[in-house]
Design an enzyme around this catalytic site. Structure first.
Site, PDB file in Angstrom:
ATOM      1  N   HIS A 125       0.742  -1.190   0.075  1.00  0.00           N
ATOM      2  CA  HIS A 125      -0.064  -0.029   0.120  1.00  0.00           C
ATOM      3  C   HIS A 125       0.677   1.379   0.119  1.00  0.00           C
ATOM      4  O   HIS A 125       0.294   2.411  -0.106  1.00  0.00           O
ATOM      5  CB  HIS A 125      -0.939   0.060   1.367  1.00  0.00           C
ATOM      6  N   ASP A 162      -2.334 -10.512  -2.619  1.00  0.00           N
ATOM      7  CA  ASP A 162      -3.118 -10.026  -1.330  1.00  0.00           C
ATOM      8  C   ASP A 162      -4.417  -9.593  -1.572  1.00  0.00           C
ATOM      9  O   ASP A 162      -5.028  -9.134  -2.535  1.00  0.00           O
ATOM     10  CB  ASP A 162      -2.463  -8.789  -0.855  1.00  0.00           C
ATOM     11  N   HIS A 164      -6.164  -7.348  -0.721  1.00  0.00           N
ATOM     12  CA  HIS A 164      -6.433  -5.931  -0.905  1.00  0.00           C
ATOM     13  C   HIS A 164      -5.435  -5.636  -2.104  1.00  0.00           C
ATOM     14  O   HIS A 164      -4.660  -6.013  -2.591  1.00  0.00           O
ATOM     15  CB  HIS A 164      -5.881  -5.083   0.371  1.00  0.00           C
ATOM     16  N   ASP A 246      -4.547 -13.053   3.187  1.00  0.00           N
ATOM     17  CA  ASP A 246      -5.768 -12.275   3.813  1.00  0.00           C
ATOM     18  C   ASP A 246      -6.941 -12.671   2.705  1.00  0.00           C
ATOM     19  O   ASP A 246      -8.100 -12.133   3.334  1.00  0.00           O
ATOM     20  CB  ASP A 246      -5.590 -10.938   4.216  1.00  0.00           C
TER      21      ASP A 246
HETATM   22 ZN    ZN Z   1      -4.053  -7.229   2.487  1.00  0.00          ZN
END
Ligand code: ZN
Length: 309
Positions: A125, A162, A164, A246
């Site tokens: 991120h 991931d 996200h 995740d």
């Molecule tokens: Zn994540």
């Protein structure tokens, strides 16, 4: 050829506010899982401390220095609503960067076939000039750039599973035809980016969003029909994996329903692609994964696959 495991106890020093999911126990769970007998053949290396110059491959130096300078002597300093620094954060973050660079050095020099970097904080991120989403410096992006600058890699692919979207990696390579960024992730979900229409100005951003409730079938479809064909067409000299776990069904931060076997399958598919184009070279870096049992088992499945002949 060997699989390298790079980690450092400093990864535990980045403290978490009470109740924060990105916590030192994550790394303890990963380390414990990788102590099993089947992982005895791993070649283990302590992550060296990364340098400002290495961070500067992907982040402007004044921004990087400002993050390093923001660390508190005690307690916490918040950089955003869910990204805070403790006194040990700088050492952890520098070791995460240095471990990733060392993994690239070993794999690009042919001293290891592939490598897994088990460190925290995560990185995907982190944008060029913005720390966010539990991330300070973008290890996967630094790996790609270091492979190019230090080892002459022409094209590097970063595959991010991931749950996200890796907005930071996408931001860093938006205009870059020499780095393919391919992500499969849940959407809508934090950080809000990652639509299939986001392709980058060089056309080397590939987003394959999934919906809440999707599982193995949809994940494998996205991988086989969207990500792997682009990877083959790109023919990278190195494959970097942003390995977050995740998307596992147990994870509390998202709603995909993957199982350990899906991560092993995806690993095998990327190894096959790396064998076709990149001499098998893969550097995998730990990103998210917030259920300790799911994280431990999924990491074990991923690393076991990396070790297969
Ligand atoms: Zn994540």
């Amino acid at each position: 050829m060997t699989t390298l495991l790079i980690t450092h106890p400093a990864g535990l020093l980045h403290a978490a506010l009470p109740g924060h999911p990105e916590r030192p126990d994550r790394l303890r769970a990963v380390e414990q899982a990788l102590e099993a007998e089947r992982f005895a053949p791993l070649v283990r290396l302590e992550a060296p401390r990364g340098t400002l110059e290495q961070i500067g491959l992907c982040h402007p130096l004044p921004h990087a220095q400002a993050i390093l300078d923001a660390a508190p002597q005690q307690g916490f300093v918040a950089l955003d609503a869910d990204t805070a620094m403790s006194p040990g954060t700088v050492e952890a973050a520098l070791r995460a960067v240095g471990g990733t660079v060392a993994a690239v050095d070993e794999v690009m020099a042919g001293r290891a076939r592939n490598a897994f970097v088990a460190m925290r904080p995560p990185g995907h991120h982190a944008e060029r000039e913005r720390a966010m989403g539990f991330c300070f410096f973008n290890q996967a992006a630094i790996a790609a750039r270091h492979a190019q600058r230090a080892h002459g890699a022409k094209r590097v692919a970063i595959v991010d599973w991931d749950v996200h979207h890796g907005n930071g990696t996408q931001d860093i390579f938006w205009d870059d035809a020499s780095v393919l960024y391919a992500s499969v992730h849940e959407m809508p979900l934090y950080p809000g980016t990652g639509a299939a229409s986001e392709r980058g100005s060089a056309g080397t951003i590939v987003n394959a969003p999934l919906h809440a409730g999707d599982g193995s079938d949809e994940f494998r479809d996205a991988f086989e029909n969207t990500i792997l064909p682009r990877l083959d067409a790109f023919a990278p000299d190195l494959v970097v994996i942003s390995a977050g776990f995740d998307a596992h069904w147990r994870d509390p931060l998202a709603s995909l329903n993957l199982r350990e076997a899906d991560f092993a399958w995806a690993t095998q598919k990327l190894m096959e692609a790396a064998d076709r184009h990149a001499g098998g070279r893969i550097v995998s870096v730990l990103e998210g994964g917030y259920d300790l049992e799911a994280l431990a088992k999924s990491t074990a499945a991923h690393v076991a696959a990396l070790m297969e002949p």
